[in-house]
Design an enzyme around this catalytic site. Structure first.
Site, PDB file in Angstrom:
ATOM      1  N   GLY A  55      -5.221   3.976   4.117  1.00 22.13           N
ATOM      2  CA  GLY A  55      -5.603   2.600   4.368  1.00 22.13           C
ATOM      3  C   GLY A  55      -5.980   2.403   5.831  1.00 22.13           C
ATOM      4  N   GLY A  57      -5.954  -0.202   9.284  1.00 16.02           N
ATOM      5  CA  GLY A  57      -4.843  -0.939   9.896  1.00 16.02           C
ATOM      6  C   GLY A  57      -3.949  -0.028  10.713  1.00 16.02           C
ATOM      7  N   HIS A  58      -4.233   1.302  10.663  1.00 16.95           N
ATOM      8  CA  HIS A  58      -3.404   2.268  11.383  1.00 16.95           C
ATOM      9  C   HIS A  58      -4.146   2.856  12.582  1.00 16.95           C
ATOM     10  CE1 HIS A  58      -0.824   1.948   7.974  1.00 16.95           C
ATOM     11  NE2 HIS A  58      -1.717   2.462   7.149  1.00 16.95           N
ATOM     12  N   HIS A 233       3.208  -0.229   6.848  1.00 22.25           N
ATOM     13  CA  HIS A 233       2.315  -1.227   6.244  1.00 22.25           C
ATOM     14  C   HIS A 233       2.911  -2.615   6.191  1.00 22.25           C
ATOM     15  CE1 HIS A 233       1.580   2.738   4.446  1.00 22.25           C
ATOM     16  NE2 HIS A 233       0.331   2.440   4.747  1.00 22.25           N
ATOM     17  N   ASP A 429       3.263  -4.495   0.571  1.00 26.03           N
ATOM     18  CA  ASP A 429       2.547  -4.624   1.836  1.00 26.03           C
ATOM     19  C   ASP A 429       1.572  -5.792   1.837  1.00 26.03           C
ATOM     20  OD1 ASP A 429       0.873  -3.537   0.028  1.00 26.03           O
ATOM     21  OD2 ASP A 429       0.275  -1.806   1.222  1.00 26.03           O
ATOM     22  N   GLY A 430       1.638  -6.625   0.801  1.00 29.72           N
ATOM     23  CA  GLY A 430       0.893  -7.880   0.822  1.00 29.72           C
ATOM     24  C   GLY A 430      -0.567  -7.793   0.422  1.00 29.72           C
ATOM     25  N   CYS A 432      -1.845  -6.744  -2.581  1.00 33.02           N
ATOM     26  CA  CYS A 432      -2.139  -6.665  -4.013  1.00 33.02           C
ATOM     27  C   CYS A 432      -3.103  -7.779  -4.458  1.00 33.02           C
ATOM     28  CB  CYS A 432      -0.821  -6.743  -4.793  1.00 33.02           C
ATOM     29  SG  CYS A 432      -0.955  -6.093  -6.438  1.00 33.02           S
ATOM     30  N   THR A 477      -2.853   1.516  -4.849  1.00 28.59           N
ATOM     31  CA  THR A 477      -2.286   2.020  -6.094  1.00 28.59           C
ATOM     32  C   THR A 477      -2.986   1.377  -7.282  1.00 28.59           C
ATOM     33  OG1 THR A 477      -0.170   2.299  -4.995  1.00 28.59           O
ATOM     34  CG2 THR A 477      -0.122   2.195  -7.387  1.00 28.59           C
TER      35      THR A 477
HETATM   36  N1  LIG Z   1       3.872   5.001  -9.762  1.00 27.54           N
HETATM   37  C1  LIG Z   1       3.377   3.866 -10.276  1.00 27.54           C
HETATM   38  N2  LIG Z   1       2.959   3.828 -11.561  1.00 27.54           N
HETATM   39  C2  LIG Z   1       2.447   2.706 -12.096  1.00 27.54           C
HETATM   40  N3  LIG Z   1       2.312   1.554 -11.409  1.00 27.54           N
HETATM   41  C3  LIG Z   1       2.714   1.551 -10.129  1.00 27.54           C
HETATM   42  C4  LIG Z   1       3.261   2.694  -9.504  1.00 27.54           C
HETATM   43  N4  LIG Z   1       3.577   2.365  -8.234  1.00 27.54           N
HETATM   44  C5  LIG Z   1       3.223   1.085  -8.058  1.00 27.54           C
HETATM   45  N5  LIG Z   1       2.702   0.595  -9.192  1.00 27.54           N
HETATM   46  C6  LIG Z   1       2.133  -0.735  -9.395  1.00 27.54           C
HETATM   47  O1  LIG Z   1       1.252  -0.979  -8.318  1.00 27.54           O
HETATM   48  C7  LIG Z   1       1.494  -2.297  -7.809  1.00 27.54           C
HETATM   49  C8  LIG Z   1       1.138  -2.355  -6.355  1.00 27.54           C
HETATM   50  O2  LIG Z   1      -0.224  -2.071  -6.219  1.00 27.54           O
HETATM   51  P1  LIG Z   1      -0.891  -2.067  -4.775  1.00 27.54           P
HETATM   52  O3  LIG Z   1      -0.723  -3.389  -4.130  1.00 27.54           O
HETATM   53  O4  LIG Z   1      -2.272  -1.522  -4.915  1.00 27.54           O
HETATM   54  O5  LIG Z   1       0.063  -1.017  -4.069  1.00 27.54           O
HETATM   55  P2  LIG Z   1      -0.058  -0.331  -2.666  1.00 27.54           P
HETATM   56  O6  LIG Z   1      -0.631  -1.342  -1.728  1.00 27.54           O
HETATM   57  O7  LIG Z   1       1.339   0.056  -2.341  1.00 27.54           O
HETATM   58  O8  LIG Z   1      -0.923   0.847  -2.879  1.00 27.54           O
HETATM   59  C9  LIG Z   1       2.959  -2.523  -8.078  1.00 27.54           C
HETATM   60  O9  LIG Z   1       3.226  -3.903  -8.150  1.00 27.54           O
HETATM   61  C10 LIG Z   1       3.180  -1.809  -9.396  1.00 27.54           C
HETATM   62  O10 LIG Z   1       2.862  -2.638 -10.492  1.00 27.54           O
HETATM   63  O1  LIG Z   2      -2.530   2.228   4.536  1.00 23.72           O
HETATM   64  C1  LIG Z   2      -2.188   2.403   3.372  1.00 23.72           C
HETATM   65  C2  LIG Z   2      -1.826   3.725   2.884  1.00 23.72           C
HETATM   66  O2  LIG Z   2      -2.925   4.550   2.834  1.00 23.72           O
HETATM   67  C3  LIG Z   2      -1.030   3.662   1.601  1.00 23.72           C
HETATM   68  O3  LIG Z   2      -1.824   3.374   0.535  1.00 23.72           O
HETATM   69  P1  LIG Z   2      -1.270   2.515  -0.684  1.00 23.72           P
HETATM   70  O4  LIG Z   2      -0.746   1.239  -0.107  1.00 23.72           O
HETATM   71  O5  LIG Z   2      -2.482   2.277  -1.460  1.00 23.72           O
HETATM   72  O6  LIG Z   2      -0.237   3.319  -1.370  1.00 23.72           O
END
Ligand SMILES: Nc1ncnc2c1ncn2[C@@H]1O[C@H](COP(=O)(O)OP(=O)(O)O)[C@@H](O)[C@H]1O
Ligand SMILES: O=C[C@H](O)COP(=O)(O)O
Length: 617
Positions: A55, A57-58, A233, A429-430, A432, A477
């Site tokens: 991501g 921001g770093h 994050h 990390d806000g 989503c 994710t």
């Molecule tokens: N290993 C996993 N398998 C399935 N769903 C996951 C997993 N880890 C996180 N999630 C889902 O992803 C959501 C977060 O997504 P996102 O905001 O894109 O995450 P991040 O910013 O950490 O990458 C969580 O609320 C959860 O529903």
């Molecule tokens: O800066 C974010 C990192 O790369 C982690 O990624 P993630 O929040 O999608 O798991």
């Protein structure tokens, strides 16, 4: 926490910042579409291109570390969200082939990944895609997981330690090794050994603020508090503690680190202090002095190399991390690794902009000023064919139904965007809400300008096109999970004869339902998450199991019933402890846990589809 910014939104900021980096280093080029930076020319001796990313921001990570002697390429996602597999695939291609003509042997690629779910999923998928697309490029990866603050939670979570700023030390060491002409196996073995011998801990005096984000929920610390066990994050730390001054904070960090490295031979270490972006360098310099004093007060030799800078930030967060690298431990490993001189790699020159470290170590006997005597304390899912009997229903014109359903899903996602942000700010990390909204806006745009062709020719192609649109704009994710789900759904539907250009037949609906179940099954290949882990699976499993009901069914009521089951599943995540995802890092009281943002967002998509369908009646 400063909430004033030069730019009032993050829109376009990542790309502009990468363009700025290119202006600062003439040896770099930018591939704007994939937000990848790469070295245009590489030494002919370099057999392995080391790349990293994640991501944004770093900054200066990772763009500031692309240069001879360090990374060959890097790739950036949106702020705090992993880049998509598609972006990463381009970065791998650029790393392997840049500057080479078609007759040259491409470089192999070593990918350094920080241990976050979105990064693991997206980089993992990209590596799989690259292996099949470029069979003459060998690709391997090293996963950095240096954070010690979650070790006590290890048995109850499945995520493992996070990657912190130790990542940059790994980039320096592996980049220098690759520059010397090492082969992929050597770089991989050395990298694994470095990760095994790297430990970090972070603290934060306050969170950071992301330009354009609402202020609610962003101030989580009282004036007299700091957080221990901070990630990169803006996610909450593992514990809030009373702010009692530098002595207490540094003591807790050093003691915490020494506690987990008791079996290290401490006469060969490296100390790496990382400013998360908002600390003054004045204070960081003092912190270095105090940390060395704390080590010496315990009778430990001074680290052989000491580094301190803003290597990997969390925007402007007033916090920092301390890492220790066990050089003796690295040298003790496999014979191949033992021959590699870590110090020579650290001291080797690089043209990367942001690596901060003096070359004086090579020439001078290190001498710190006196310290005080007193020290304080898929996949191609195999499609599961099931027999289903469907009652015959009137055939309806497809394009308007499809369009309304898709539009309904997007509109509903935008309605819950701020709710998702609020939940993810509390437990993650806000980002989503922004990630879901980016997907919804892109699909809406494609619907409106007609680039998303809802008239066909088939369900498989329609779904693949949506997956493609989402992959361009949704990182994190959630982006990876949607990518896997929709590609699997498309593959499953492609096995069937679905000409959806005219009508929505019971048969095509049943193909869709079976495809959804197959897509859920294929997610299981990539994530261990099941019901009860507080993820999107808590919504998807109940949804899929209602769709799997056998017998005579009327498709639309069944779909609505399945969506209600998904809603109950998502509601059930309220108060649930997480074993996966960023929420697993938290120590939040059960009653304070909001619903899982991912599951909530998935429900919004499904509810929007139903609403869109109903509006078509
Ligand atoms: N290993 C996993 N398998 C399935 N769903 C996951 C997993 N880890 C996180 N999630 C889902 O992803 C959501 C977060 O997504 P996102 O905001 O894109 O995450 P991040 O910013 O950490 O990458 C969580 O609320 C959860 O529903
Ligand atoms: O800066 C974010 C990192 O790369 C982690 O990624 P993630 O929040 O999608 O798991």
């Amino acid at each position: 926490m400063s909430v004033k910014h030069l730019y009032d939104s993050i829109d376009g900021l990542v790309l502009k910042s990468l363009q700025g980096t290119v202006s600062l280093n003439p040896s770099l080029s930018l591939d704007a579409a994939s937000k990848s930076l790469y070295l245009r020319t590489n030494s002919p001796h370099k057999r392995v291109a080391v790349i990293s990313g994640g991501g944004a921001g770093h900054e200066p990570a990772h763009a500031g570390y692309v240069g001879a002697g360090m990374l060959t390429a890097c790739v950036a996602g949106d702020v705090f969200a992993s880049p998509s597999a598609k972006q990463i695939l381009t970065a791998i291609k650029l790393a392997a082939f840049s500057g080479l003509d078609s007759t040259s042997t491409p470089r192999d690629v070593l990918v350094i990944i920080n241990n976050y779910t979105g990064d693991r999923l997206n980089f993992g998928l990209a590596i799989e895609k690259a292996r099949s697309k470029y069979p003459n490029v060998n690709i391997n990866s090293v996963v950095v997981a240096d954070d010690i603050s979650l070790l006590s939670q290890a048995p109850s979570t499945l995520v493992g330690p996070r990657g912190l700023a130790g990542n940059i030390l790994v980039c320096k060491l592996l980049g220098a090794l690759a520059e010397m002409g090492a082969a992929l196996d050597t770089v991989k073995a050395f990298g694994d050994s470095v990760v095994d011998n790297l430990r970090s801990v972070g603290v934060g005096l306050d969170p950071c603020h992301i330009p354009g984000r609402p202020l609610e929920g962003s101030a989580r610390l009282a004036v007299g508090e700091y957080e221990l066990g901070l990630g990169l994050h803006n996610e909450a730390g593992v514990a809030k503690r009373k702010l009692q001054g530098a002595d207490e904070i540094l003591e807790v960090m050093v003691v915490g680190l020494l506690d987990v490295v008791q079996d290290w031979q401490m006469d060969e270490t490296v100390l790496f202090v990382n400013n998360l972006g908002g600390m003054s360098q004045l204070e960081m310099g003092a912190a270095v002095y105090d940390i060395v004093a704390l080590l010496e007060a315990r009778g430990l030799p001074r680290p052989k190399r000491i580094y301190c800078s803003s290597y990997m930030t969390s925007l402007n967060a007033p916090g920092f991390s301390v890492s220790l690298l066990n050089v003796a431990g690295i040298h003790k490993n496999a014979e191949m690794v033992a021959k590699t001189d870590c110090y020579a790699l650290l001291d080797a020159s690089t043209t990367a902009l942001a690596w901060v470290g003096t070359s004086a170590w090579q020439h001078e006997k290190f001498n710190l000023p006196d310290t005080p005597n007193e020290t304080p304390a898929a996949s191609g899912a195999s499609f599961i064919r099931q027999r289903r009997d469907t009652v015959s229903q009137p055939r309806r014109e497809l394009p308007s139904i499809t369009k309304n359903a898709i539009r309904g899903a997007c509109v509903r996602v935008l309605e819950v965007r701020h709710e998702l942000t609020q939940y993810d700010t509390l437990v993650g990390d806000g980002d989503c809400g922004d990630t879901f909204a980016a997907g919804a806006n892109a699909v809406l745009k494609a619907l409106e300008d007609g680039t998303l062709d809802v008239k066909g020719p088939s369900l498989a192609l329609l779904v693949r096109h949506i997956a493609d649109i989402l992959e361009d704009v949704m990182g994190g994710t959630i982006g990876a999970l949607f990518g896997i789900f929709l590609n699997a759904l498309s593959s499953a539907a492609a096995d069937e004869d679905t000409d959806l250009s005219q009508t929505l037949s019971p048969e095509s609906i049943s193909i869709l339902f079976r495809g959804i179940q197959a897509a859920i099954t294929s997610l299981e290949l990539y994530t261990p998450a099941r019901v009860g882990d507080r993820t999107i699976m808590d919504a998807l499993y109940p949804f899929g199991s209602v769709l799997g009901v056998q017998g005579n069914v009327d498709s639309q009521p069944l779909f609505a019933e399945a969506v209600q089951a998904a809603r109950r599943g998502a509601e059930g995540t309220r108060g649930m402890q997480a074993r996966l995802g960023r929420a697993a890092y938290l120590n939040v009281r059960q009653e304070d846990m909001p619903p899982d943002p991912g599951a909530w967002g998935v429900c919004a998509v499904l509810e929007g589809l139903v609403r869109g369908l109903e509006e078509t009646k």
